[in-house]
Design an enzyme around this catalytic site. Structure first.
Site, PDB file in Angstrom:
ATOM      1  N   HIS A   1       1.345  -1.428   0.300  1.00  5.58           N
ATOM      2  CA  HIS A   1      -0.168   0.235   0.295  1.00  5.58           C
ATOM      3  C   HIS A   1       0.684   1.437  -0.196  1.00  5.58           C
ATOM      4  CE1 HIS A   1      -3.320   2.658   1.063  1.00  5.58           C
ATOM      5  NE2 HIS A   1      -3.909   2.106   0.801  1.00  5.58           N
TER       6      HIS A   1
ATOM      7  N   ASP B   1      -7.493  -5.583  -0.671  1.00  5.14           N
ATOM      8  CA  ASP B   1      -7.806  -6.084  -1.801  1.00  5.14           C
ATOM      9  C   ASP B   1      -7.652  -7.867  -1.188  1.00  5.14           C
ATOM     10  OD1 ASP B   1      -9.212  -4.515  -3.433  1.00  5.14           O
ATOM     11  OD2 ASP B   1      -7.522  -3.662  -4.344  1.00  5.14           O
TER      12      ASP B   1
HETATM   13  N1  ACO Z   1       3.547  -7.607  -4.879  1.00  3.05           N
HETATM   14  C1  ACO Z   1       5.490  -7.497  -4.917  1.00  3.05           C
HETATM   15  N2  ACO Z   1       6.279  -6.583  -4.037  1.00  3.05           N
HETATM   16  C2  ACO Z   1       5.126  -5.114  -4.338  1.00  3.05           C
HETATM   17  C3  ACO Z   1       4.080  -5.115  -4.303  1.00  3.05           C
HETATM   18  C4  ACO Z   1       3.637  -6.404  -4.272  1.00  3.05           C
HETATM   19  N3  ACO Z   1       2.360  -6.248  -4.485  1.00  3.05           N
HETATM   20  N4  ACO Z   1       3.265  -3.767  -3.561  1.00  3.05           N
HETATM   21  C5  ACO Z   1       4.859  -3.409  -3.224  1.00  3.05           C
HETATM   22  N5  ACO Z   1       6.093  -4.444  -3.911  1.00  3.05           N
HETATM   23  C6  ACO Z   1       7.518  -3.883  -4.150  1.00  3.05           C
HETATM   24  C7  ACO Z   1       7.677  -3.295  -5.608  1.00  3.05           C
HETATM   25  O1  ACO Z   1       7.965  -3.641  -6.509  1.00  3.05           O
HETATM   26  C8  ACO Z   1       8.778  -2.331  -5.515  1.00  3.05           C
HETATM   27  O2  ACO Z   1      10.146  -2.903  -4.689  1.00  3.05           O
HETATM   28  P1  ACO Z   1      11.631  -2.124  -5.025  1.00  3.05           P
HETATM   29  O3  ACO Z   1      11.333  -1.137  -4.563  1.00  3.05           O
HETATM   30  O4  ACO Z   1      12.359  -3.852  -4.697  1.00  3.05           O
HETATM   31  O5  ACO Z   1      10.849  -2.245  -6.654  1.00  3.05           O
HETATM   32  C9  ACO Z   1       8.763  -2.090  -3.660  1.00  3.05           C
HETATM   33  O6  ACO Z   1       7.588  -2.675  -3.032  1.00  3.05           O
HETATM   34  C10 ACO Z   1       8.064  -0.281  -3.471  1.00  3.05           C
HETATM   35  O7  ACO Z   1       6.480  -0.808  -5.144  1.00  3.05           O
HETATM   36  P2  ACO Z   1       6.027   0.865  -5.582  1.00  3.05           P
HETATM   37  O8  ACO Z   1       5.266   0.083  -6.329  1.00  3.05           O
HETATM   38  O9  ACO Z   1       7.048   1.726  -5.584  1.00  3.05           O
HETATM   39  O10 ACO Z   1       5.178   1.102  -4.194  1.00  3.05           O
HETATM   40  P3  ACO Z   1       3.901   2.283  -4.380  1.00  3.05           P
HETATM   41  O11 ACO Z   1       3.612   2.137  -3.388  1.00  3.05           O
HETATM   42  O12 ACO Z   1       4.003   3.184  -5.820  1.00  3.05           O
HETATM   43  O13 ACO Z   1       2.244   1.302  -4.727  1.00  3.05           O
HETATM   44  C11 ACO Z   1       0.693  -0.509  -4.324  1.00  3.05           C
HETATM   45  C12 ACO Z   1       1.228   0.654  -3.873  1.00  3.05           C
HETATM   46  C13 ACO Z   1       0.382  -0.429  -6.018  1.00  3.05           C
HETATM   47  C14 ACO Z   1      -0.325  -0.713  -4.076  1.00  3.05           C
HETATM   48  C15 ACO Z   1       1.180  -1.963  -4.378  1.00  3.05           C
HETATM   49  O14 ACO Z   1       1.704  -2.293  -3.470  1.00  3.05           O
HETATM   50  C16 ACO Z   1       1.239  -2.968  -5.603  1.00  3.05           C
HETATM   51  O15 ACO Z   1       0.997  -3.111  -6.887  1.00  3.05           O
HETATM   52  N6  ACO Z   1       0.545  -3.919  -5.245  1.00  3.05           N
HETATM   53  C17 ACO Z   1      -0.304  -5.097  -5.869  1.00  3.05           C
HETATM   54  C18 ACO Z   1      -1.520  -4.383  -6.370  1.00  3.05           C
HETATM   55  C19 ACO Z   1      -3.152  -4.096  -5.209  1.00  3.05           C
HETATM   56  O16 ACO Z   1      -3.303  -5.122  -4.765  1.00  3.05           O
HETATM   57  N7  ACO Z   1      -3.285  -2.873  -5.132  1.00  3.05           N
HETATM   58  C20 ACO Z   1      -4.828  -2.294  -4.317  1.00  3.05           C
HETATM   59  C21 ACO Z   1      -3.815  -1.586  -3.737  1.00  3.05           C
HETATM   60  S1  ACO Z   1      -5.201  -0.694  -2.234  1.00  3.05           S
HETATM   61  C22 ACO Z   1      -5.985  -0.248  -3.720  1.00  3.05           C
HETATM   62  O17 ACO Z   1      -6.329   0.576  -4.397  1.00  3.05           O
HETATM   63  C23 ACO Z   1      -7.938  -0.537  -2.596  1.00  3.05           C
END
Ligand code: ACO
Length: 384
Positions: A270, A321
């Site tokens: 998140h 989710d």
């Molecule tokens: N699975 C694997 N790795 C993850 C995940 C995940 N679900 N979420 C974050 N990371 C990792 C990224 O790969 C990244 O690692 P790195 O720095 O080694 O490259 C690090 O954590 C940071 O990730 P970002 O994408 O920069 O974090 P951001 O704050 O932009 O992303 C997000 C948040 C988009 C929700 C992300 O956690 C994600 O893609 N989750 C999966 C999709 C999801 O569940 N979305 C629903 C969110 S809640 C909602 O909208 C209702």
């Protein structure tokens, strides 16, 4: 800085607007450090299981919990607006049956903007927006149920008088009177997902409203934003992930594969919460109860194993989710409809934010740091 000046080449770029406080709101607080979610002063733990979605939608839109009389009037207004109008029904029936449900919902809400009964779809007074909000909050579950029925080749069911918001949705989608446990589960789901600060879809709705555009345009745009897998479609992707895993034993191999392929675990991570999403524990408890009652705990146990395995492997917390997936599945809702369920819940929050933005708005217009070439000389077409 003068807003028409280009951003300085030394300006700090906050990609994804991370950490940017874009405006004030009194609708909800997402406290990332303490992992709390507050609606109009009430911690969600206070509301879930105690207040129905009708009460919470009133709270979000009007700013305070309703009295008994106000709730009766609000519920009556919602109930009066739930039936699909013939023109909307005709539109839904004219669309390809297998089209993406979120695309159909987006189209249907956009259509509401030209079929407003009062003929004032573009009217932006707060009173008009409130009326449109009631209409849209009430109609969205009926639209989603109709999409589900059409996909299944079943006749569309009109709402049943006397049923509440969650119960009526289950009735319109599945037919037959839903049991109490299912109604309470869906009601809690709707309450928990009703609002969430300046998330991507809500911010989209506010951005559209800040141009003094109309309510339906804002909500249509919000649906488009929710449709993405990094936002609302994560619940659907999470269910697809559980289905792909298929059994407890396959959890660990799936985690290893996903890590090796540098893919994301849907329903994890998140932007704002530094720990577990405060909605997740409620959804988890409900999913567990539904799984036990259905005599099919499998989807819950796979989810729990996966939650533990992803924590061990990557220290990632679950988000809203993750357990939404098994919860909605246990309610008999087809996976393709999951993101539209999120939209049903969030309709109250989006509407409240449109009202708040419209009541005291400033055009949302950030700057961009230009990094492309400069001073190029025009080359006539025949010399390129
Ligand atoms: N699975 C694997 N790795 C993850 C995940 C995940 N679900 N979420 C974050 N990371 C990792 C990224 O790969 C990244 O690692 P790195 O720095 O080694 O490259 C690090 O954590 C940071 O990730 P970002 O994408 O920069 O974090 P951001 O704050 O932009 O992303 C997000 C948040 C988009 C929700 C992300 O956690 C994600 O893609 N989750 C999966 C999709 C999801 O569940 N979305 C629903 C969110 S809640 C909602 O909208 C209702």
């Amino acid at each position: 800085m003068n807003p028409i000046e280009p951003a300085s080449p030394h300006a700090e770029v906050r990609r994804g607007l991370e950490g940017v406080v874009a405006d004030k709101t009194s609708i909800s607080e997402v406290d990332g450090q303490r992992c709390q979610l507050i609606y109009r002063g009430y911690h969600i733990d206070e509301l879930v299981g105690r207040a129905a979605y009708e009460e919470v939608s009133f709270l979000l839109l009007q700013g305070a919990l309703p009295t008994r009389a106000q709730l009766a009037e609000w519920t009556a207004q919602l109930a009066a607006a739930t039936a699909l109008e013939p023109t909307l029904l005709a539109l839904l029936q004219s669309l390809p049956r297998r089209a993406e449900p979120m695309a159909i919902l987006r189209t249907a809400i956009s259509f509401l903007g030209i079929s407003d009964d009062a003929g004032d779809a573009a009217e932006v007074s707060l009173e008009a927006i409130r009326r449109k909000a009631v209409r849209t909050i009430a109609l969205t579950p009926a639209i989603v149920a109709a999409i589900g029925r059409m996909r299944a080749g079943e006749p569309i069911l009109p709402p049943k008088a006397g049923l509440g918001h969650a119960a009526n949705f289950l009735y319109m989608l599945l037919g037959g009177e839903p049991n109490r446990q299912a109604v309470e589960a869906l009601d809690a789901y709707f309450v928990l997902l009703a609002d969430h600060g300046f998330n991507a879809s809500t911010f989209t709705a506010r951005t559209v409203t800040s141009t003094h555009s109309d309510y339906y345009s804002a909500i249509t745009a919000a649906i488009g934003s929710l449709k993405g897998p990094l936002h609302g479609a994560a619940n659907r992707k999470a269910m697809e992930m559980l289905t792909e895993i298929g059994s407890d034993e396959q959890v660990e191999p799936y985690v290893q594969r996903t890590l090796a392929d540098h893919k994301r675990f849907m329903g994890f991570g998140h932007r704002v919460y530094k720990g577990e999403d405060p909605r997740a524990k409620h959804l988890k408890a409900i999913a567990k109860r539904l799984g036990e009652a259905a005599g099919e705990p499998k989807w819950f146990t796979i989810s729990e194993r996966l939650q533990e395995a992803v924590w061990r492997a990557k220290k990632l917390y679950i988000n809203v989710d993750f357990y939404s997936a098994s919860l909605l599945h246990y309610l008999g809702i087809p996976t393709e409809l999951f993101t539209t369920m999120f939209a049903c819940a969030r309709m109250a929050g989006w509407s409240a934010h449109v009202i708040e933005e419209a009541s005291d708005s400033r055009l949302i217009r950030p700057l961009a740091l230009y990094v492309g070439p400069r001073d190029l000389k025009f080359v006539p077409l025949d010399q390129r």
